[in-house]
Motif scaffolding. Structure first.
Motif, PDB file in Angstrom:
ATOM      1  N   TRP A 179       0.837  -1.194   0.000  1.00 50.30           N
ATOM      2  CA  TRP A 179       0.000   0.000   0.000  1.00 50.30           C
ATOM      3  C   TRP A 179       0.879   1.253   0.000  1.00 50.30           C
ATOM      4  CZ3 TRP A 179      -0.873   3.725   3.986  1.00 50.30           C
ATOM      5  CH2 TRP A 179      -1.925   4.611   3.717  1.00 50.30           C
ATOM      6  N   LEU A 180       1.908   1.221   0.844  1.00 48.53           N
ATOM      7  CA  LEU A 180       2.813   2.372   0.924  1.00 48.53           C
ATOM      8  C   LEU A 180       3.518   2.589  -0.405  1.00 48.53           C
ATOM      9  CD1 LEU A 180       4.428   1.831   4.431  1.00 48.53           C
ATOM     10  CD2 LEU A 180       2.786   3.588   3.782  1.00 48.53           C
ATOM     11  N   ASP A 181       3.822   1.489  -1.079  1.00 50.99           N
ATOM     12  CA  ASP A 181       4.509   1.610  -2.360  1.00 50.99           C
ATOM     13  C   ASP A 181       3.593   2.102  -3.455  1.00 50.99           C
ATOM     14  OD1 ASP A 181       6.829   0.838  -1.204  1.00 50.99           O
ATOM     15  OD2 ASP A 181       6.726  -1.255  -1.830  1.00 50.99           O
ATOM     16  N   GLY A 182       2.350   2.294  -3.122  1.00 51.10           N
ATOM     17  CA  GLY A 182       1.438   2.942  -4.051  1.00 51.10           C
ATOM     18  C   GLY A 182       0.778   2.018  -5.051  1.00 51.10           C
ATOM     19  N   TYR A 183       0.753   0.734  -4.761  1.00 52.11           N
ATOM     20  CA  TYR A 183       0.128  -0.180  -5.705  1.00 52.11           C
ATOM     21  C   TYR A 183      -1.390  -0.073  -5.652  1.00 52.11           C
ATOM     22  CZ  TYR A 183       4.588  -2.367  -6.575  1.00 52.11           C
ATOM     23  OH  TYR A 183       5.872  -2.588  -6.950  1.00 52.11           O
TER      24      TYR A 183
ATOM     25  N   LEU B 254      -2.194   9.029  10.707  1.00 46.48           N
ATOM     26  CA  LEU B 254      -0.746   8.959  10.540  1.00 46.48           C
ATOM     27  C   LEU B 254      -0.170  10.337  10.229  1.00 46.48           C
ATOM     28  CD1 LEU B 254      -0.558   5.616   8.582  1.00 46.48           C
ATOM     29  CD2 LEU B 254       0.509   6.070  10.781  1.00 46.48           C
ATOM     30  N   HIS B 255      -1.013  11.230   9.763  1.00 45.79           N
ATOM     31  CA  HIS B 255      -0.518  12.569   9.461  1.00 45.79           C
ATOM     32  C   HIS B 255      -0.103  13.307  10.722  1.00 45.79           C
ATOM     33  CE1 HIS B 255      -2.652  12.633   5.307  1.00 45.79           C
ATOM     34  NE2 HIS B 255      -1.611  11.835   5.361  1.00 45.79           N
ATOM     35  N   SER B 256      -0.740  12.981  11.834  1.00 45.06           N
ATOM     36  CA  SER B 256      -0.223  13.497  13.111  1.00 45.06           C
ATOM     37  C   SER B 256      -0.106  12.310  14.057  1.00 45.06           C
ATOM     38  CB  SER B 256      -1.135  14.565  13.685  1.00 45.06           C
ATOM     39  OG  SER B 256      -2.483  14.200  13.511  1.00 45.06           O
TER      40      SER B 256
ATOM     41  N   MET C 248       3.714   1.097  12.080  1.00 42.60           N
ATOM     42  CA  MET C 248       2.946   1.802  11.048  1.00 42.60           C
ATOM     43  C   MET C 248       3.520   3.179  10.793  1.00 42.60           C
ATOM     44  SD  MET C 248      -1.029   1.060  11.857  1.00 42.60           S
ATOM     45  CE  MET C 248      -1.652   1.789  10.347  1.00 42.60           C
ATOM     46  N   ILE C 249       3.828   3.885  11.873  1.00 39.15           N
ATOM     47  CA  ILE C 249       4.334   5.250  11.727  1.00 39.15           C
ATOM     48  C   ILE C 249       5.681   5.240  11.017  1.00 39.15           C
ATOM     49  CG2 ILE C 249       5.143   7.257  12.999  1.00 39.15           C
ATOM     50  CD1 ILE C 249       3.059   6.431  15.187  1.00 39.15           C
ATOM     51  N   GLU C 250       6.563   4.392  11.507  1.00 42.36           N
ATOM     52  CA  GLU C 250       7.911   4.359  10.944  1.00 42.36           C
ATOM     53  C   GLU C 250       7.863   4.056   9.441  1.00 42.36           C
ATOM     54  OE1 GLU C 250      10.502   5.060  12.737  1.00 42.36           O
ATOM     55  OE2 GLU C 250      12.185   4.488  11.444  1.00 42.36           O
ATOM     56  N   ARG C 251       7.042   3.058   9.101  1.00 41.45           N
ATOM     57  CA  ARG C 251       6.961   2.692   7.684  1.00 41.45           C
ATOM     58  C   ARG C 251       6.309   3.797   6.866  1.00 41.45           C
ATOM     59  NH1 ARG C 251       6.277  -3.016   6.229  1.00 41.45           N
ATOM     60  NH2 ARG C 251       7.729  -4.172   7.525  1.00 41.45           N
TER      61      ARG C 251
ATOM     62  N   HIS D 246       7.430  15.105  17.325  1.00 44.95           N
ATOM     63  CA  HIS D 246       6.149  15.311  16.659  1.00 44.95           C
ATOM     64  C   HIS D 246       5.734  14.172  15.753  1.00 44.95           C
ATOM     65  CE1 HIS D 246       6.633  19.391  18.148  1.00 44.95           C
ATOM     66  NE2 HIS D 246       5.324  19.458  18.036  1.00 44.95           N
ATOM     67  N   PHE D 247       6.693  13.399  15.303  1.00 44.68           N
ATOM     68  CA  PHE D 247       6.324  12.361  14.342  1.00 44.68           C
ATOM     69  C   PHE D 247       6.665  10.958  14.828  1.00 44.68           C
ATOM     70  CE2 PHE D 247       6.335  16.258  11.999  1.00 44.68           C
ATOM     71  CZ  PHE D 247       5.152  16.175  11.289  1.00 44.68           C
ATOM     72  N   LEU D 248       7.202  10.860  16.022  1.00 45.30           N
ATOM     73  CA  LEU D 248       7.421   9.570  16.670  1.00 45.30           C
ATOM     74  C   LEU D 248       8.156   8.559  15.792  1.00 45.30           C
ATOM     75  CD1 LEU D 248       3.805   9.220  18.144  1.00 45.30           C
ATOM     76  CD2 LEU D 248       5.781  10.249  19.250  1.00 45.30           C
ATOM     77  N   VAL D 249       9.118   9.060  15.023  1.00 43.94           N
ATOM     78  CA  VAL D 249       9.876   8.149  14.180  1.00 43.94           C
ATOM     79  C   VAL D 249      11.187   7.799  14.868  1.00 43.94           C
ATOM     80  CG1 VAL D 249       8.884   8.870  11.986  1.00 43.94           C
ATOM     81  CG2 VAL D 249      10.838  10.108  12.926  1.00 43.94           C
TER      82      VAL D 249
END
Lengths: 1079, 357
Positions: free
Chosen positions: B23-27, B70-72, B92-95, B162-165
């Motif tokens: 999904w992240l890869d945009g398929y 995930l945006h915040s 999820m956040i990291e990815r 702010h982004f917990l990465v």
């Protein structure tokens, strides 16, 4: 007498942006109860407002407290135009009205809007000060506890079971009122939500009053349903079982139950704590399974009676005079009641004496036929006017149900039973036609539980009375025959099979059935198959494992109107029922099993078709004879190719049966070697013991796989229908390896659950585009739909293997002309494949266990020649912590149970240990510890708990449709959760189409249930169910609407490991985050 | 005959990490299904495409619903809609915030504004990363930039808070924000050989030593900008090349140190004045924004390329830069030693990173 309701609005968060200009919101809150409204100040320009209001106090009658929800509305202040509503929260005050439930509601609750869904959260605090009400004529019933759980809730014991309670209330549906034409969909939906909330509050109060009248203090197995009848209104009806419950307070005995990680046992363990010593069942003769159906239309109820079994009967054995006596006593007790029905589906051991079979009744009604002056004359919109204007309506509905219940009662009577257990009612509505259905299991109950207090019974009866067990044999054990006044009330039969014995007179059987002697005790008659709607009783001995069995059927019907339509439906119903039963029976035989539990037959009506779905859990009851195979007979034997076809099919069927027996481990001789399969492996033992004296000839051949026996079930293929049927039998895909499924609480034969559990809801809607379908075509489609749904579930949950899908509850509906909707709610629970992992318990435990084992060894060795291990076990079990010294059984072991109560897992374990010992004839059984213990790996669990994450601020709330949480102990019931939501959209495409819309909505419903449970201080919902999911769409208009009704019991549970380390954490309201599922 | 609606919702949100990655890869759903069927993952279980399709749809829908959260990322922890175990949330956040380095390389130093839509298509076709994924990555950059831009305190910490990465991902984001803020030129053909990691390293150096926060941790200022005063002071270094005596003295000191120790001694000897001039001029010009932007291209054109054409080995370059920096301390009339060290420290490590053999 009034009560004082207090509410405090603390803060909001994640609010939506209401002011486009500033990207912020000026929020304030309205708190409304009854007709009183308070407002908070406006908290300007924030998406996370901090109102920190004072207490808003409502002084109200407790009657209102029960009926009304607290209504919290969050609004955006607008100086120039009307304030915009952001959303609402309805809070059910009921849990606060009972002293034993929750004391405060406090936490973040989702703000819900019927158009936008969840829009942020609000933090509130709600309390109730209730003054005691001694008024005898009061209208409120505060303090009556409600449970959705269909068994005696853990941490309570049933002092008395009073019986059936029912009530219904009716009101106009706001959506069908004239005002709906001019108001917004939002206003209409909100009116509906509020109305139903009010109606269920009132309903609950009225039921509570009835319970108080009966002298009870709780309703167990509370089942509330909505009938959206359209033009004629909304009916909210509920049934339940009134009980007097008492909270168990002695921790030691609890601790023992806790240690038990096998929930199936635990469930009946807690009630057993109070009735230990009275475990018994009848040695009365033979009875059989039957399913009786009735369907009716209008006034007359043509009744169809049938049994799906082969014909043939056999001679009866002696009918004990005691039985008659018992029957009379119990009957009088029960006949004082109008309806001796019980909505419970699992019972304390010994409660069920005999089970007759499924009884069901259906009737078709026309909704527009109701004489309803209220609707004609006044169309005023008032929420609570059914008491006055429409007073006459509930009467009509009441009469309908009354008719149906009478029908059920007479069916039960015909089966020789005086009670109906596992009772439920349902409806299916399409336009103006409504099918009312009622179903249950006819049973003979042990009278003791009904009238007298169990406590009294306990002291009075305590294992003292035992009848000569095997009157016809020579090598009998002599039991102590204690003195007892109420000797006639019970007699003892081997506990594992008593309930299978037929309750009716076999010379006067209500239907043809094939009876044989019980394979366990060889004394009484049992039917060849047994269908029931209840859960498998704990005391039942089964062989192998069970599985889900479904029969699926569609029947086309002509579109029709009014009476003609209703007649058409009612003429189709009996045929559908018959076919469903035949399908069930065939599938049961195909799996080599002989009994169905949890049977639920649903028939849904649509414009142009009827859809039937029967689900049940098949098992092999050791007491019942082995099912014969299925034999296929061709009609025209001359044709050679046809012959070949038939024999091909026969081979296929035989192969399937053999394979299934393998899969479900239905292989009695082997099972004896394998403790996992059957916790009480005595059938073989028995048959060995009695072979010499048994007059029954075929106990070994019973276990044969030979299908060519004369009693084999013969299927004749004389037309294409039959061929279809057989194909349909064989197309059921087997469950993938590692998976089991059942629709009962737990899977018979699996005990070692882990804490991994995942509750889920899955919905599918299928569109039939082809207008000219045949019945066969339709069947095939429906079959595939269900099969694919199951396959999809197995795929999704593959990471949980080995796992069992429990309580698989299918609900089928025909929402529109060409749509079939199937909704499934179930829980996936993983279990330990091998029980070897249990070996690393603490050494202390092990030595303790060893001592026990050796202590207890002597008496089984002594007695094993004469009696069954199960009996000994029941004796051992009965001599619980408190009363072992007073046990009437002379040779009962005097082991100090209390000393190891917290460590020893359960009697089951001991049972296994002993079973091992007996089988091996060896004293050294320490190794059996490793195999026998059902406790999950303690060490790994504690490891898991150490790496808990603290990052999350949201409490984890578990949800399960079962009445328990594996490996955990429920320490408090916080009250019933009963929520009704409507969601509507006018931007269907933008929300991801129908699937996206429903996905979001279901997720939101889960979230709201969890939030409300957490606010009550709970960390789980048990007995959760989604009772209604009505989905309507209009893709052309880009619109969709969905109604969902869910219910369950909010509880606090603690992990067993926590209890072991510190028993003081009983009030631990903060849930552990460690036991998450492997999602 | 068709399935009209198909949903599966678990009390605990179910997700498969592989599907999440697809999904992240945009398929698109169908491509994802095809890839899943081809992957070994499902070979053991006998499943049909329909089953995988419905599973993929369910998960993609779930991810889409989670995307807003995930945006915040801090919202993910206290939202109520999805019950997700904390470790899964972290995953999820990291990815979600992870990015493809080739993509980041393309965007580096560009203004993170709306006008990128067409550019994203180009980048997609150039890097082979699907447009949808490009859009997500670009939006992530923009979002992080917007939040962190105005914040005070250490850049990396701000991103992390702010982004917990993870730490390493936060550092990469700091680099991206830093480059975007200062708009460093990275797109020139001569810079193409440099990877995202090279630039990220340089950004780390600049953030650590040349910003206000670098001098005074307690300073209430933004970490994103280079310290103005420092850049201004760099002008003073011109004395090193303008004063002929000093230049000669500097050269002889360096030569004395390096004689016999580097292979390219004669080339160094011949080129010393040019190289020194290049480095000092770059420093002196950093007062102008334009020249700050051209820092990397200047380093490449004026320093790295001459060294390369003389085939300096990296080791020799390191020795040269070390002694070039340290010998300046021995120049008696040279008064700007702290500034010189602060400047050369960063330049040395950047040049060495950028000097590929």
């Amino acid at each position: 007498m009034p009560g004082k309701l207090k509410a405090k609005i603390v803060a909001g968060r994640h609010l939506p942006v209401m002011d486009r200009a500033s990207d912020l919101t000026d929020a304030f809150v309205e708190v409304k109860f009854g007709n009183t409204t308070f407002k908070t100040d406006v908290y300007p320009k924030s998406l996370n407002p901090q109102w920190n209001s004072g207490w808003f106090k409502f002084e109200v009658d407790d009657e209102d407290l029960q009926d009304e929800p607290l209504q919290i509305t969050v609004l955006d202040h607008d100086t120039y135009s009307a304030n915009d509503a952001i959303g609402k929260v309805y809070i059910d005050i009921d849990p606060l009205l009972c002293s034993e439930a929750a004391t405060v509601i406090s936490g973040w609750l989702p703000i819900y809007d019927t158009i936008h869904g969840i829009r942020g959260e609000i933090n509130v605090l709600v309390k109730v000060d209730l003054f005691n009400d001694l008024n005898r004529f009061r209208q409120s019933s505060c303090g009556v506890k409600f449970f959705c759980t269909t068994s005696i809730p853990r941490c309570y014991r049933a002092v008395m079971v009073h019986g059936f309670v029912e009530e219904l209330v009716v009101n106009e549906d706001p959506e069908y009122q004239w005002i709906d034409r001019i108001r917004t969909p939002r206003a209409s939906n909100e009116a509906r939500q509020r109305l139903i909330s009010l109606m269920s509050g009132e309903l609950q109060r009225k039921i509570g009053l009835k319970v108080l009248e009966m002298g009870g203090n709780a309703v167990v197995g509370y089942l509330q349903c909505f009938d959206l009848e359209g033009e004629s209104g909304i009916v909210v009806r509920a049934i339940g079982t009134a009980c007097t419950l008492e909270k168990l307070t002695n921790p030691p005995s609890n601790a023992q139950h806790t240690a038990n990680s096998s929930p199936s046992k635990d469930i009946r363990e807690s009630p057993a704590a109070c009735v230990s010593g009275c475990r018994s069942s009848h040695s009365s003769p033979v009875h059989g399974a039957a399913s009786r159906l009735a369907q009716g239309f209008s006034v007359s109820y043509p009744t169809l009676l049938f049994s799906g079994m082969g014909s043939g009967g056999s001679a009866g054995k002696e009918a004990g005079p005691l039985k008659t006596l018992l029957r009379q006593q119990t009957q009088t007790a029960l006949e004082q009641r109008e309806f001796p029905f019980f909505t419970l589906s699992s019972f304390p051991p010994g409660f069920l004496s005999h089970v007759g079979g499924v009884v069901s009744a259906r009737s078709v009604k026309l909704l527009d036929r109701i004489h309803n002056p209220a609707l004609g004359s006044s169309r005023s919109y008032k929420l609570l006017d059914w008491n006055s204007g429409t007073a006459d309506e509930p009467e009509t509905r009441d009469a309908w149900w009354e008719e149906l219940r009478q029908e059920i009662k007479s069916h039960a009577k015909a089966l020789g039973c005086h009670a109906v257990v596992g009772y439920s009612e349902s409806t299916s509505i399409c336009e103006e036609v409504c099918i009312l259905s009622a179903a249950g299991t006819a049973a003979v109950l042990n009278c003791r539980f009904l009238q007298e207090s169990c406590q009294d019974t306990l002291t009075e009866h305590r294992l003292s009375r035992q009848l000569p067990l095997f009157p016809s044999g020579s090598d009998k054990v002599e039991f102590d025959l204690g003195s007892s006044a109420s000797l006639g009330c019970e007699d003892l039969a081997p506990p594992g099979c008593g309930f299978c014995h037929i309750p009716y007179d076999e010379l006067n059987m209500p239907f043809p059935a094939q009876l044989s002697y019980c394979c366990c005790c060889r004394r009484a008659k049992v039917p060849d198959v047994l269908f029931t709607t209840i859960d498998l009783p704990t005391e039942a001995t089964i062989t192998g494992k069970g599985c889900l069995i479904q029969a699926r059927l569609c029947r086309l019907k002509k579109k029709g109107q009014g009476e003609a339509n209703a007649t058409c439906i009612s003429s189709l119903l009996p045929f559908m029922e018959y076919e469903l039963h035949t399908q069930l029976l065939n599938k049961l035989k195909l799996r080599g099993m002989n009994a169905l539990f949890g049977l639920r037959i649903q028939i849904s009506v649509g414009e142009n078709m009827l859809v039937g779905l029967a689900s049940a859990t098949g098992v092999y009851l050791s007491a019942l004879p082995s099912p014969g195979g299925i034999q296929i007979a061709g009609k025209n034997p001359g044709d050679l190719s046809y012959e070949q076809h038939v024999s091909n099919m026969q081979r296929k069927i035989n192969d399937t049966i053999t394979k299934n027996r393998d899969i479900y481990q239905i292989n009695p001789p082997e099972v004896v070697e394998e403790v996992i399969g059957s916790p009480i492996p005595e059938p073989r033992q028995r048959s060995r013991l009695f072979r010499s004296q048994s007059e029954s000839s075929d106990e070994l051949s019973e276990l044969d796989l030979s299908h060519g026996k004369k009693d084999a079930f013969v299927l004749e293929i004389d037309d294409t229908d039959a061929v279809e049927d057989i194909h349909c039998l064989l197309t059921d895909a087997p469950t993938p390896p590692g998976f089991f499924s059942c629709n009962t609480e737990i899977m018979p034969g699996i005990h070692n659950w882990t804490s991994g559990l995942q509750m889920f809801t899955s919905v599918r809607v299928f569109r039939l585009s082809n207008a000219n379908l045949t019945n066969q075509g339709l069947n095939k489609i429906f079959n595939e739909l269900c099969e694919n749904l199951l396959k999809s579930l197995y795929f999704k949950l593959r990471s949980m293997v080995p796992c069992c899908l429990c309580h698989l509850n299918f609900a089928v509906a025909v929402p529109e002309d060409e749509l079939i909707q199937v909704a499934v709610t179930a829980v996936a629970m993983s279990f330990h494949k091998d029980q070897i992992q249990d070996s690393n318990k603490s050494g202390e435990d092990r030595t303790a266990m060893k001592v026990i084992t050796e202590d207890q060894l002597q008496f089984p060795m002594e007695l094993s020649a004469e009696t069954t291990p199960a009996q000994l076990l029941s004796a051992a079990k009965n001599s619980g912590p408190s009363d072992c010294s007073t046990s009437g059984l002379a040779r009962a072991p005097s082991v100090d149970y209390s000393s190891f109560a917290d460590r020893c897992s359960t009697w089951i374990e001991q049972l296994r240990l002993r079973a091992h010992t007996i089988r091996r004839g060896s004293i050294k059984t320490t190794s059996s510890l490793e195999r026998g213990s059902p406790l999950p790996d303690g060490r790994s669990r504690s490891l898991r708990s150490t790496r808990s994450f603290h990052g999350s601020s949201v409490a984890v709330v578990k949800m399960t449709p079962l009445s328990f949480i594996p490996g955990a102990k429920i320490i408090k019931y916080l009250g019933i959760i009963n929520m009704f939501f409507i969601r509507e959209t006018t931007s269907l495409r933008e929300e991801g189409g129908v699937s996206g819309f429903l996905h979001t909505f279901i997720a939101e419903v889960f979230a709201m249930v969890r939030a409300h449970v957490a606010a009550l201080g709970g960390n789980a919902v048990v007995s959760y169910s989604m009772k209604e999911c009505v989905f309507m769409e209009n893709p052309n208009k880009n619109q969709a609407q969905c109604l969902i009704n869910v219910s369950g019991d909010a509880v606090i549970f603690t992990r067993e490991t926590d209890l072991e380390t510190s028993s003081t954490q009983l009030q631990a309201a903060n849930p552990q985050s460690n036991e998450d599922t492997p999602a | 005959m068709s399935v009209e609606l198909e949903v599966f919702v678990g009390n605990n949100t179910m997700m498969d990490e592989d599907v999440y990655q697809l999904w992240l890869d945009g398929y698109a759903v169908n491509d994802a299904v095809r890839l899943r069927m081809e992957a070994g993952e499902l070979r053991d279980c006998d499943v049909s495409t329909d089953v995988v399709l419905s599973d993929t749809m369910d998960q993609f829908r779930t991810f889409q619903m989670c995307e807003k959260l995930l945006h915040s990322p801090s919202k993910l922890a206290n939202q109520l809609l999805f019950q997700i175990p904390p470790q899964k949330q972290a995953m999820m956040i990291e990815r979600y915030y992870q990015f493809d380095r080739p993509f980041a390389r393309e965007v580096l130093g560009k203004k993170l504004s709306k006008g990128m839509k067409k550019d994203l298509d180009d980048i997609s076709s150039k890097t082979g990363i699907l447009v949808k994924s490009c859009r997500r990555q670009f939006d992530n950059f923009k979002r992080v930039f917007k939040v962190v831009e105005e914040l005070q305190g250490p850049l990396v910490d701000n991103v992390q808070r702010h982004f917990l990465v993870s730490d390493s991902l936060a550092k990469d984001y700091a680099a991206i924000v830093f480059f975007a803020n200062s708009r460093f030129e990275t797109g020139k053909r001569k810079l193409q050989y440099l990877s995202f990691q090279d630039f990220a390293f340089c950004a780390g150096q600049l953030i650590s030593y040349w910003t206000v926060g670098a001098v005074d941790k307690m300073m209430e200022d933004i970490d994103v900008d280079l310290e103005k005063e420092f850049l201004h002071n760099l002008k003073d270094l011109k004395v090193l090349i303008n004063n002929k005596d000093m230049l000669d003295q500097h050269k002889s000191l360096v030569c004395a140190q390096l004689r016999g120790r580097i292979k390219v001694f004669s080339e160094m000897d011949a080129n010393f004045k040019n190289l020194s001039r290049a480095l000092v001029n770059i420093a002196a010009n950093l007062t102008h924004n334009k020249d700050v932007r051209d820092l990397f291209i200047d380093l490449v054109e004026k320093f790295i390329e001459p060294c390369k054409s003389d085939k300096w080995p990296v080791g020799d370059l390191r020795l040269f830069l070390t002694h070039y920096t340290s010998t300046a301390h021995m120049l008696e009339t040279f008064r700007y030693k702290p500034i010189w060290d602060r400047y050369m420290g960063v330049i040395k490590s950047c040049v060495l990173k950028m000097y590929h053999d």
